[in-house]
Structures are given as structure tokens and as C-alpha cells.
Scaffold this active site. Structure first.
Site, PDB file in Angstrom:
ATOM      1  N   HIS A 195      24.292  53.585  83.037  1.00  0.00           N
ATOM      2  CA  HIS A 195      23.428  54.766  83.106  1.00  0.00           C
ATOM      3  C   HIS A 195      23.882  55.638  84.276  1.00  0.00           C
ATOM      4  CE1 HIS A 195      19.962  57.346  83.521  1.00  0.00           C
ATOM      5  NE2 HIS A 195      19.635  57.001  82.289  1.00  0.00           N
TER       6      HIS A 195
ATOM      7  N   GLY B 230      15.757  64.067  82.630  1.00  0.00           N
ATOM      8  CA  GLY B 230      14.566  64.275  83.443  1.00  0.00           C
ATOM      9  C   GLY B 230      14.341  65.718  83.866  1.00  0.00           C
TER      10      GLY B 230
ATOM     11  N   GLY C 188      13.748  58.577  78.182  1.00  0.00           N
ATOM     12  CA  GLY C 188      13.187  58.197  79.470  1.00  0.00           C
ATOM     13  C   GLY C 188      11.702  58.479  79.527  1.00  0.00           C
TER      14      GLY C 188
ATOM     15  N   LYS D  73      13.166  52.963  83.253  1.00  0.00           N
ATOM     16  CA  LYS D  73      13.697  53.185  84.604  1.00  0.00           C
ATOM     17  C   LYS D  73      12.851  52.400  85.630  1.00  0.00           C
ATOM     18  CE  LYS D  73      15.628  57.480  82.969  1.00  0.00           C
ATOM     19  NZ  LYS D  73      16.109  58.815  83.282  1.00  0.00           N
TER      20      LYS D  73
ATOM     21  N   GLU E 185      24.492  60.807  77.370  1.00  0.00           N
ATOM     22  CA  GLU E 185      23.409  61.388  78.158  1.00  0.00           C
ATOM     23  C   GLU E 185      23.985  62.381  79.162  1.00  0.00           C
ATOM     24  OE1 GLU E 185      19.724  58.709  78.270  1.00  0.00           O
ATOM     25  OE2 GLU E 185      21.086  57.905  79.767  1.00  0.00           O
TER      26      GLU E 185
ATOM     27  N   GLU F  87      22.303  57.132  86.444  1.00  0.00           N
ATOM     28  CA  GLU F  87      21.591  56.835  87.700  1.00  0.00           C
ATOM     29  C   GLU F  87      22.179  55.607  88.391  1.00  0.00           C
ATOM     30  OE1 GLU F  87      17.711  56.854  85.890  1.00  0.00           O
ATOM     31  OE2 GLU F  87      17.910  59.011  85.538  1.00  0.00           O
TER      32      GLU F  87
ATOM     33  N   ASN G 282      13.821  53.941  77.857  1.00  0.00           N
ATOM     34  CA  ASN G 282      14.313  53.460  79.154  1.00  0.00           C
ATOM     35  C   ASN G 282      13.226  53.768  80.177  1.00  0.00           C
ATOM     36  OD1 ASN G 282      15.582  52.920  81.548  1.00  0.00           O
ATOM     37  ND2 ASN G 282      17.125  54.542  81.368  1.00  0.00           N
TER      38      ASN G 282
ATOM     39  N   SER H  11      15.957  64.339  78.109  1.00  0.00           N
ATOM     40  CA  SER H  11      14.803  65.195  77.795  1.00  0.00           C
ATOM     41  C   SER H  11      14.445  65.218  76.315  1.00  0.00           C
ATOM     42  CB  SER H  11      15.025  66.614  78.332  1.00  0.00           C
ATOM     43  OG  SER H  11      15.139  66.587  79.750  1.00  0.00           O
TER      44      SER H  11
HETATM   45  P1  13P Z   1      14.578  61.589  80.144  1.00  0.00           P
HETATM   46  O1  13P Z   1      14.235  61.369  78.688  1.00  0.00           O
HETATM   47  O2  13P Z   1      13.418  61.368  81.051  1.00  0.00           O
HETATM   48  O3  13P Z   1      15.297  62.873  80.342  1.00  0.00           O
HETATM   49  O4  13P Z   1      15.612  60.422  80.542  1.00  0.00           O
HETATM   50  C1  13P Z   1      16.710  60.209  79.721  1.00  0.00           C
HETATM   51  C2  13P Z   1      17.396  58.985  80.180  1.00  0.00           C
HETATM   52  O5  13P Z   1      18.008  58.955  81.238  1.00  0.00           O
HETATM   53  C3  13P Z   1      17.291  57.794  79.338  1.00  0.00           C
HETATM   54  O6  13P Z   1      18.179  56.799  79.745  1.00  0.00           O
END
Ligand code: 13P
Length: 247
Positions: free
Chosen positions: A95, A171, A231, A11, A165, A97, A9, A210
Site C-alpha cells: 500500500h 483519502g 478505504g 487502515k 491506487e 502508505e 481497507n 476515494s
Molecule cells: P480511500 O477510499 O479512503 O480513498 O482509501 C483508498 C485506499 O487507500 C484503500 O487501500
């Protein structure tokens, strides 16, 4: 048994300068790696070019959200048929976010997933608890409730992908423990079985938060973990391909 999906992803990251990473990932995924699929979800601005770069390879391309309607007066939004038109095959919905930044409720997420299916896309339905919800001991209840509310009514379970997640792991570098992931994925599988019966066994449940080349093998070895949603570590071909190799 569910197939394994290693999904990136990106983002709100990536411009044309990032397309060589897509090309490198496409060159590194092997159709012979049986039962393991690779997908990169990119910003809408890159969908057409990423799909062209991956064409003819085993790499699939997806989007990061879609509107619940197919077309209409929704300035700035992108519909599932538009995404399908770019050559993409998947779309992330729900997601954390999107839920936090755009107020997308589980009801909206279920409608987005239904729109994706209608357009021939595979929805990756995301769910996860906040740190406060985990600390209160309610993570399993919160996430299984979120799952049920985010599933599109009457969907064919063979067309769904779920991603767990935990918000606090995204992140942050604070990856969930293998024990916590095992407990959550077992509960999610049980909820899917309540909903779909035996067909639930075929639904991939991804872990996200992560995940990196150092911790992927341990997480992917958990019984009901059928891949990852990655991510930061999906932005570099070498890191993504190392996780793909671990699967
Ligand atoms: P990270 O791998 O950067 O923690 O992000 C995970 C994520 O939100 C994937 O959709």
C-alpha cells in the site's frame, strides 16, 4: 475473465467497538451473488475477532501488511503464517502508505507477496503513481514498472490480486476519471499478459482511491476494473454494502 472483488481497507481504524460493522457487512454479503467476492482488511488487533465474526458467512477477512519472513527477530512485525493462523485469507502488500511511511520498496513488496503465498494467503499487491508522476505524463510507465518489480517471482497468477491506487486519489475525494482508470487498467492487463500469458485474464485488478457509493458503479463498469479497494467508505457497513451492490 477475472472474478470481482470488493475489498475494504480499514487502515489504522477500528477497535472492538467496530466489530458490529463487520457483523453487519457479513450479514449483508450474499454467497449467491455470483462471481463477486467481499473482503474487509482490518488492523492486526482485530484479525482474530473479525475472522470469528465472519465465520460461516461469505465475507472474507484480510490483513493490511505482513513481514517477508515467517518468523524471527523483527519486533512489532507480523508474519504471513501468523495472519493465516487468525483465519484471515488475504493480505494487502505495498500500500502506498506502507511504501511512504515504512520505506517498503517494490523489492520488499515482492518478498512480502511471496511470503503471503507461501502461507496460503492471497496477496493484494498495490501500486500507484503520485500527483507529480501523473503531472509529468509518466503515470503509465511508473505504475507498470512498479507492477513488474512488485510481482513475486514464479508466482501462480491465479493466486494474485492487483490494486491500482493513485496516491493523489487516496483519502482526498479526488477520484480518478473513468478514462484515466480505463487507460491504466488496460496497460496493467497488458503488462500482466506479457508476464503470465493468457492466465493474466483471470487476475483481478482493483481500483482504489476515494471510491464511494456515488461513484462506484461508473468505475466498476470499466472493462478491466475487477473490483475496488475501499478505504474510508468501508468503515460503515451501509456504504460498503452499497458499493458491493453496485458490483
Ligand atoms: P480511500 O477510499 O479512503 O480513498 O482509501 C483508498 C485506499 O487507500 C484503500 O487501500
Amino acid at each position: 475473465m477475472a472474478r470481482t472483488l470488493v475489498a475494504g481497507n480499514w487502515k489504522m481504524n477500528g477497535t472492538s467497538a467496530s466489530l458490529p460493522e463487520i457483523e453487519a457487512i457479513a450479514a449483508g454479503v450474499t454467497p449467491e451473488k455470483e462471481g463477486v467476492e467481499a473482503l474487509i482488511c482490518v488492523p492486526a488487533t482485530l484479525l482474530t475477532r473479525a475472522a470469528a465474526a465472519a465465520k460461516g458467512t461469505a465475507l472474507m477477512i484480510g490483513a493490511e501488511t505482513c513481514h517477508a519472513r515467517g518468523s524471527g527477530a523483527h519486533t512489532g512485525d507480523i508474519s504471513a503464517p501468523m495472519i493465516a493462523d487468525t483465519g484471515a485469507s488475504h493480505v494487502i502488500v505495498g500500500h502506498s502508505e506502507r511504501r511512504a511511511d515504512h520505506g517498503e520498496s517494490s523489492e520488499i513488496v515482492a518478498a512480502q507477496a511471496a511470503a503471503a503465498l507461501e502461507a496460503g494467503l492471497t496477496p493484494i499487491i498495490c501500486i500507484g503513481e503520485t500527483a507529480a508522476e501523473r503531472d509529468s505524463g509518466k503515470a503509465i510507465e511508473v505504475v507498470t514498472t512498479m507492477l513488474s518489480a512488485s510481482l513475486p517471482a514464479g508466482a501462480d497468477p491465479s493466486l494474485l490480486v492487483i490494486a491500482y491506487e493513485p496516491v493523489w486519489a487516496i483519502g482526498t475525494g479526488n477520484v480518478a476519471t473513468v478514462e484515466a482508470v480505463d487507460e491504466m487498467h488496460t496497460a496493467l492487463r497488458a503488462r500482466l499478459t506479457d508476464t503470465y500469458g493468457a492466465a493474466a485474464a483471470g487476475i483481478p485488478i482493483l481500483y482504489g482511491g476515494s471510491m464511494n457509493p456515488g461513484n462506484a458503479a461508473g468505475l466498476l463498469a470499466v472493462r478491466d476494473v475487477n473490483g475496488g479497494l475501499i478505504g474510508g467508505a468501508s468503515l460503515k457497513a451501509a456504504d460498503f454494502l452499497a458499493i458491493y451492490a453496485a458490483a
